[in-house]
Design a protein around this motif. Structure first.
Motif, PDB file in Angstrom:
ATOM      1  N   ARG A 382       0.809  -1.221   0.000  1.00 11.51           N
ATOM      2  CA  ARG A 382       0.000   0.000   0.000  1.00 11.51           C
ATOM      3  C   ARG A 382       0.844   1.274   0.000  1.00 11.51           C
ATOM      4  N   GLN A 383       2.018   1.245   0.654  1.00  8.79           N
ATOM      5  CA  GLN A 383       2.817   2.457   0.778  1.00  8.79           C
ATOM      6  C   GLN A 383       4.239   2.083   1.182  1.00  8.79           C
ATOM      7  N   THR A 397       3.695  -0.526   4.207  1.00  3.34           N
ATOM      8  CA  THR A 397       2.409  -1.049   4.658  1.00  3.34           C
ATOM      9  C   THR A 397       1.840  -1.927   3.560  1.00  3.34           C
ATOM     10  N   SER A 399      -1.801  -4.491   2.602  1.00  4.30           N
ATOM     11  CA  SER A 399      -3.135  -4.970   2.949  1.00  4.30           C
ATOM     12  C   SER A 399      -3.296  -6.385   2.414  1.00  4.30           C
ATOM     13  N   TYR A 407      -8.589  -5.580   3.914  1.00  4.34           N
ATOM     14  CA  TYR A 407      -8.315  -4.163   3.676  1.00  4.34           C
ATOM     15  C   TYR A 407      -7.444  -3.547   4.775  1.00  4.34           C
ATOM     16  N   ARG A 408      -7.329  -4.210   5.901  1.00  5.55           N
ATOM     17  CA  ARG A 408      -6.530  -3.658   6.995  1.00  5.55           C
ATOM     18  C   ARG A 408      -5.051  -3.616   6.616  1.00  5.55           C
ATOM     19  N   ARG A 409      -4.392  -2.565   7.075  1.00  4.41           N
ATOM     20  CA  ARG A 409      -2.997  -2.324   6.728  1.00  4.41           C
ATOM     21  C   ARG A 409      -2.060  -2.799   7.835  1.00  4.41           C
ATOM     22  N   THR A 410      -0.992  -3.450   7.416  1.00  2.00           N
ATOM     23  CA  THR A 410       0.022  -3.985   8.326  1.00  2.00           C
ATOM     24  C   THR A 410       1.369  -3.378   7.962  1.00  2.00           C
ATOM     25  N   ASP A 430      -5.859  -2.356  11.951  1.00  2.00           N
ATOM     26  CA  ASP A 430      -5.479  -1.529  10.806  1.00  2.00           C
ATOM     27  C   ASP A 430      -4.534  -0.445  11.297  1.00  2.00           C
TER      28      ASP A 430
END
Length: 756
Positions: A382-383, A397, A399, A407-410, A430
């Motif tokens: 994601r980033q 991060t 998902s 959809y939760r970001r780790t 998240d």
């Protein structure tokens, strides 16, 4: 039946974004960095005023930035005014490096209060620069837009000089496309334009900008029936390209030398710029040492993404690497988020979905040769957060690593060679991350849709250095609010898992039966449901509707971002499906199987902008399901909408798809109750979208309601409560079968909180 108390609760929930701290405290930490990020302060809004907190991550300390009671007393003595320590009369502070004073603006003066003896006195004050200025990294020069050109101003002596002199109407410097300039909104808040789209070189000697060329772009018009001066109607003209138009906005990259006053033009074709400035969305950026400018470029069909290098001394442009795919190649599935691309000393970290998922690949910066895949698996990056080139590790991060909610970001780490993958935040929450310039630590906000956030400072191993805030939702629950229920159901294909949230009606009694509202936003550039506690702008309407007594569903169907490439591509050429409305229908039926209190004989829809389009489309495509709907600012006809958006998701040369993505042509299908609302001066989705649909509904002899709001822009920012109450009343009448209470909400004033 909705009561006055329900409406009061709905209004408070609607006002929640504009009044931070009124219902939830400690849910957001906005750090203000000190000493390059070694320390920071932030303010906690308690609903009455602000408490200021100072954090030293290295020492692991969090403490009041000053004694609020003593400072209030000192300021009261010095100013002769009453000062409440729980509601201090300022929003921000300055902390000198020696740490023995605090400075702030209050009571039309600037104050310095020593923290040794707590004595306040007026201090010398340098007025803040214009919000339309872009200051240099060394804070010596600011660049601003004046007319059609860019100017520089010395921040020490006020000297000004022109950086460009040949700008002209429709061929100007420093601005993005007219179609997304938000001119109506800016007029309302008293700004002539946005800050210029420029990027300073790290050494503060040069500025990257672009010359925007909109000559020949289609002109569209808006009529302001009652101008502020009460005079005759005004005509507002806007450059706004439609799908298939030959001419669209373009951006010619230039490098401006501040001292020499020279303009260096990139030796390359201008970039296509249908929606946003490449500098504003960070598709063009400086190398950390200022030796080069890197930028991304795509042709009109969007199927090739290329990274270029611009020499800021010669203007020469070379290609670093390029990727081509069968459908659009994008550096991020979220249209408005920065590209997931980072240039290192000798390599490039490149985001690609070539294996079906969004992952990082490593390329040689000099040759463009692929060196290897860095991340892999059925999950998506994601980033990029940080790259430690010495240790050969990238932090990011991702998902899709939480089974309960993809959809939760780790926060994760992996070696640049693809080895030693590990989760830095190894839990099911998240994670939203904020990083200081020195990148020595990160601020982590961890939550879920039903778990209030906890904010901490962590090191890059994931260890908590200091806890900052635990959100307090006591006042929120006092309104009758209950946490939404995260759910997973099957899509209309019976195979694919899709996810959403279900808001229980206020005063929920499972023995009762409740009408249902599908709160729609179809993407495909953003998700409707955020995986965190904050519902965000897309969640503005769900909580108030639930407060009125509706069961409210929000869902991300196939074709929306955040999952695999194939999941996102389900909307490619199929915008007409409005985020796969068939998935919404399937979800409603599955939810009701185990929740008999959901009355599927009374289902409505509510949506804004793209959600307004989807709301009307739900009524036209699934009249047996949706019985009433409120469509706000709907983009009802793709053929007359923003070129960049439509061609990105329906194809650059696909008029058949554009025609399918038209509610206007299907108006004769309407059988339920429909309320259309649009702002007269909506310069993002022009009001003719709703008026065209109304015209065809009249021709088909259909009953519907129409509200055109004089002077309103796309978001109804200064008449939000009026517009929402019209929608609430409509759904209460049509789905509950009762008359709404005689309730008048308070207008939400324009203020800085709305833009925080």
């Amino acid at each position: 039946m909705s009561t006055t108390e329900d409406y009061q609760a709905a209004e408070r929930l609607l006002r929640r974004p504009a009044r931070p701290g009124e219902l939830v405290t400690g849910d957001k930490v906005r750090p203000q960095w000190i000493e390059g990020g070694a320390r920071f302060w932030y303010a906690v809004n308690n609903g009455v005023g602000r408490r200021f907190v100072l954090v030293d991550p290295a020492a692991g300390t969090r403490e009041p930035a000053f004694d609020h009671t003593r400072l209030a007393a000192a300021l009261a003595t010095a100013s002769g005014r009453q000062v409440d320590p729980e509601a201090l009369p300022f929003m921000a502070i300055e902390l000198p490096e020696n740490g023995n004073a605090v400075e702030f603006a209050a009571f039309d003066a600037y104050w310095r209060c020593g923290l040794d003896g707590y004595a306040c006195e007026p201090a010398e004050f340098t007025p803040p620069g214009s919000p339309l200025d872009v200051p240099s990294p060394d804070q010596k020069i600011a660049v601003s837009q004046r007319g059609h050109d860019l100017w520089a101003r010395s921040l020490s002596d006020g000297r000004e000089w022109a950086l460009t002199t040949d700008g002209e109407s429709d061929h100007r410097y420093g601005s993005g496309p007219d179609c997304t300039s938000n001119a109506t909104l800016l007029r309302k808040i008293g700004l002539p334009h946005l800050p210029p789209a420029v990027a300073w070189s790290p050494d503060s000697t040069k500025v990257l900008a672009h010359r925007t060329d909109e000559r020949g772009v289609r002109q569209t018009h808006l009529v302001e029936a009652r101008p502020a001066d009460g005079g005759a109607p005004l005509l507002h003209t806007q450059r706004y390209a439609h799908p298939g138009d030959e001419t669209m906005p373009q951006a010619e990259l230039v490098v401006l030398d501040i001292a020499a006053g020279t303009v260096l033009r990139a030796q390359a074709e201008p970039l296509l710029m249908p929606q946003l400035s490449p500098i504003t969305i960070k598709w063009a950026w400086w190398a950390p040492d200022g030796s080069a400018v890197y930028y991304l470029d795509r042709p009109r069909d969007l199927c090739t993404l290329t990274l270029h290098r611009l020499d800021p001394v010669t203007g020469e442009v070379t290609t670093v690497l390029s990727e081509t795919g069968a459908t659009r190649v994008e550096p991020n599935q979220w249209m408005y988020e920065p590209p997931i691309v980072q240039v290192l000393a000798d390599e490039v970290l490149w985001y690609s979905q070539r294996d079906g998922w969004g992952h990082l690949y490593r390329y040689d910066l000099r040759t463009g040769e692929l060196l290897g895949q860095v991340t892999s698996g059925q999950w998506a990056v994601r980033q990029i957060l940080r790259v430690d080139e010495a240790e050969r590790v990238v932090y990011f991060t991702a998902s899709g690593l939480v089974e309960e909610d993809p959809y939760r970001r780790t926060v994760c780490r992996v070696g640049l060679d693809g080895s030693a993958f590990a989760k830095v935040t190894d839990d099911d929450l998240d994670h939203i991350v904020t990083i200081p310039a020195d990148q020595q630590y990160f601020i982590d906000s961890a939550s879920t849709v039903d778990t209030p956030p906890v904010s901490t400072v962590r090191d890059w191993s994931g260890q908590v250095l200091v806890e900052l805030e635990r959100a307090d939702i006591t006042k929120l629950t006092a309104t009758g609010w209950t946490p939404p229920e995260r759910f997973r159901v099957k899509a209309a294909d019976g195979v694919t898992d899709i996810y959403g949230v279900l808001y229980h009606p206020r005063g929920f009694d499972p023995a009762q039966r409740y009408p249902v509202v599908d709160n729609l936003y179809p993407g495909p550039q953003v998700t409707r449901v955020a995986p965190c506690f904050d519902p965000g702008g897309m969640g503005l309407d769900a909580e108030p509707l639930a407060a009125l007594g509706f069961a409210v569903v929000a869902l991300d169907g196939r074709g929306t971002p955040g999952r695999s490439k194939s999941f996102h591509d389900a909307s490619y050429g199929h915008l007409a499906d409005a985020g796969c409305l068939a998935d919404h229908v399937a979800a409603l039926r599955q939810l009701a199987e185990t929740r008999p209190w959901m009355d599927l004989d009374r289902v409505g829809a509510f949506g804004h902008s793209g959600g307004g389009f989807a709301t009307a489309r739900a009524m036209l495509d699934f009249p047996e399901v949706y019985k009433a709907a409120v469509a706000l600012s709907g983009s009802h006809d793709a053929r007359h909408f923003n070129l960049g958006f439509v061609e990105t998701y329906d194809g650059a040369d696909n008029p058949e798809a554009w025609t399918r993505t038209s509610n206007v042509d299907l108006a004769d299908r309407l059988t339920g109750k429909l309320l259309l609302i649009h702002g007269e001066l909506d310069d993002q989705v022009h009001p003719h979208h709703t008026l065209r649909l109304a015209d065809r509904l009249i021709a088909a002899d259909k009953d519907f309601e129409l509200v055109i709001v004089p002077g309103a822009e796309h978001t109804f920012i200064d008449c939000l409560t009026y517009v929402r109450k019209r929608g609430w009343d409509f759904l209460v009448r049509e789905l509950m079968g009762t008359q709404p209470p005689a309730y008048r909400p308070t207008p939400i004033p324009l203020g800085p909180e709305l833009f925080a």
